[in-house]
Design an enzyme around this catalytic site. Structure first.
Site, PDB file in Angstrom:
ATOM      1  N   HIS A   1       0.809  -1.222   0.000  1.00 51.22           N
ATOM      2  CA  HIS A   1       0.000   0.000   0.000  1.00 51.22           C
ATOM      3  C   HIS A   1       0.843   1.272   0.000  1.00 51.22           C
ATOM      4  O   HIS A   1       0.296   2.380  -0.122  1.00 51.22           O
ATOM      5  CB  HIS A   1      -0.945   0.005   1.204  1.00 51.22           C
ATOM      6  CG  HIS A   1      -2.365   0.309   0.832  1.00 51.22           C
ATOM      7  ND1 HIS A   1      -2.713   1.277  -0.087  1.00 51.22           N
ATOM      8  CD2 HIS A   1      -3.536  -0.224   1.264  1.00 51.22           C
ATOM      9  CE1 HIS A   1      -4.027   1.328  -0.208  1.00 51.22           C
ATOM     10  NE2 HIS A   1      -4.549   0.427   0.587  1.00 51.22           N
TER      11      HIS A   1
ATOM     12  N   ASP B   1      -2.672   1.650  -4.708  1.00 53.96           N
ATOM     13  CA  ASP B   1      -3.946   1.886  -4.032  1.00 53.96           C
ATOM     14  C   ASP B   1      -5.017   0.965  -4.611  1.00 53.96           C
ATOM     15  O   ASP B   1      -4.825   0.355  -5.668  1.00 53.96           O
ATOM     16  CB  ASP B   1      -4.372   3.348  -4.187  1.00 53.96           C
ATOM     17  CG  ASP B   1      -3.398   4.296  -3.501  1.00 53.96           C
ATOM     18  OD1 ASP B   1      -2.983   3.997  -2.371  1.00 53.96           O
ATOM     19  OD2 ASP B   1      -3.047   5.315  -4.117  1.00 53.96           O
TER      20      ASP B   1
END
Length: 452
Positions: free
Chosen positions: A423, A427
């Site tokens: 992350h 995304d």
């Protein structure tokens, strides 16, 4: 005149190796290019070849021992030369095998400098940030070892895994405070943490982990102790490092692979007869992944500390398991290969993995990993990212399930595709779009799909 055989540097950042197995014995005659030993490193298991023909005079390193790059491992007396003992004058004329870097074996001079009333060793003339191998850093983190307090015995004073293991067993020297300075225990402790680059809370947590690891596990009657092999330790360290450093997120999509199953069924027998190996589902999924990576190049990225590297080349890392280890060889330039080309690459890498013949180049340069957990019957998994890559996708088992199509129930061949993502780099939006692209491409396979 005898030839020295030194521990080779089997990779750009490799600083040490473990003798997994000697393939020769003292007194054996070897030809040039014959394998002398199997060596395990943080990156690969490789054979060390002889660069001369001659007789093994002496083996100096025991199996299972880990030594630094450039360490003398054995002597070979070349053909036509008289054997000499290690202490004879001839030894000073010995030549080194050309495939290893030349080293002097001389350790850098060490000095001590005082910082904030605390003395710590530093290398004479060292500049900039000290670099450690991933294995050294991971082992130090696991045991709460401050590497600035560890004396390195490797080339150029570098800290090796052996140095860290010694520090774990014997402890590291405590910071030495200048005499005459009146500090209470709490102030000294705070200053020691500051010098090490840690907060007191960080160190308390590390100490708690270390103490927890130090607790012996009760061994019952009939229990078996299995020694940790270098390969298994490397796998463990990398998995822990990946989970600790990369914030993992996960998603899964269902894919209707009915048409793919039909395509393979009508093609597999002819393919096996013509090519000599089986046509599996995996090349079709990898081809779909590669085409989706072209659409969403950010998925083909790696985390690099202060920046993200978006790779131009698409090199698919492929998780291949053996009886006791997991290897991740790489299909280079996968986007330039047909389904047949990918299948052939998979077959070649799988054979080399099972035979223990993977080279450093076979394991290097991966940009995205595909894991075929479906071969074990798994229908849902959450893979660990192959750091520093930004994502890994698992292809699960294809199973027949009732699904609703146009408000009617039909039996279809369904497969789950599972994606773990870093992350810091990716995304949910781009990953969702990528997975939908893979889904469309897999569901688009059919009778008109060219394997070649």
């Amino acid at each position: 005149m005898a030839t020295k055989v030194l521990m080779p540097q089997l990779g750009e950042s490799v600083t040490e190796g473990t003798i997994a197995k000697w393939l020769v014995q003292k007194g054996d005659f070897v030809n040039k290019y014959d394998a002398l030993a199997e060596v395990n490193t943080d990156k690969v298991t490789a054979e060390v070849p002889s660069t001369v023909s001659g007789r093994i005079q002496e083996i100096l390193i025991a199996e299972g021992e880990t030594v630094s790059v450039g360490t003398l491992m054995m002597y070979i007396v070349e053909e036509g030369e008289n054997e000499t003992s290690e202490n004879s004058p001839e030894v000073t004329k010995q030549t080194e095998q050309s495939f290893v870097p030349e080293t002097t074996g001389k350790q850098p001079e060490m000095k001590r400098e005082t910082i904030n009333q605390i003395e710590k060793p530093t290398q004479q003339g060292s500049r900039g940030k000290v670099r450690y191998s991933p294995a050294v850093m991971t082992l130090a983190q696991e045991h709460g070892i401050d590497l600035s307090l560890v004396m390195g015995t490797g080339i150029g004073g570098r800290i090796t895994r052996k140095d860290v293991e010694k520090a774990v067993q014997e402890g590291v020297p405590a910071p030495t405070f200048t005499q005459g300075v009146n500090l209470d225990t709490e102030e000294k402790t705070a200053m020691a943490y500051t010098t090490a680059g840690l907060t007191q809370e960080d160190t308390r947590k590390q100490n708690a982990v270390t103490q927890a690891k130090a607790q012996p596990v009760p061994i019952g009657v009939g229990d078996q102790e299995i020694p940790i092999t270098p390969v298994r330790r490397t796998i463990a360290n990398r998995m822990v490092q990946s989970k600790q450093e990369a914030p993992h997120a996960w998603m899964m999509v269902e894919v209707d692979a009915t048409n793919l199953v039909k395509l393979r069924e009508v093609s597999k027998d002819e393919f096996k007869r013509k090519e000599g190996f089986s046509l599996t589902y995996l090349p079709f999924f990898i081809k779909a992944v590669v085409e989706a990576l072209k659409e969403f190049p950010m998925m083909n990225s790696s985390w690099s500390g202060d920046k993200i590297i978006m790779h131009k080349n698409i090199n698919i890392s492929l998780a291949v398991a053996t009886d006791n280890a997991l290897f991740v060889p790489v299909i280079k330039d996968t986007d330039q290969k047909s389904i047949y080309g990918i299948a052939k690459s998979i077959e070649g890498l799988a054979q080399k993995t099972r035979a223990g013949k993977l080279s450093i180049d076979d394991m290097a340069g991966g940009t995205f990993t595909v894991n075929n957990t479906g071969t074990f019957g798994s229908i849902l998994s959450q893979p660990i990212i192959n750091a520093p890559q930004a994502a890994i996708m698992s292809v699960e088992a294809i199973v027949k399930r009732p699904v609703v199509i146009d408000d009617m129930i039909a039996v279809r061949s369904m497969v789950n595709l599972c994606l773990s993502l870093d992350h810091r780099v990716l995304d949910g939006l781009i990953c969702g779009q990528f997975m939908q692209s893979v889904k469309r491409k897999v569901e688009g396979y059919g009778a008109g799909t060219s394997i070649y």
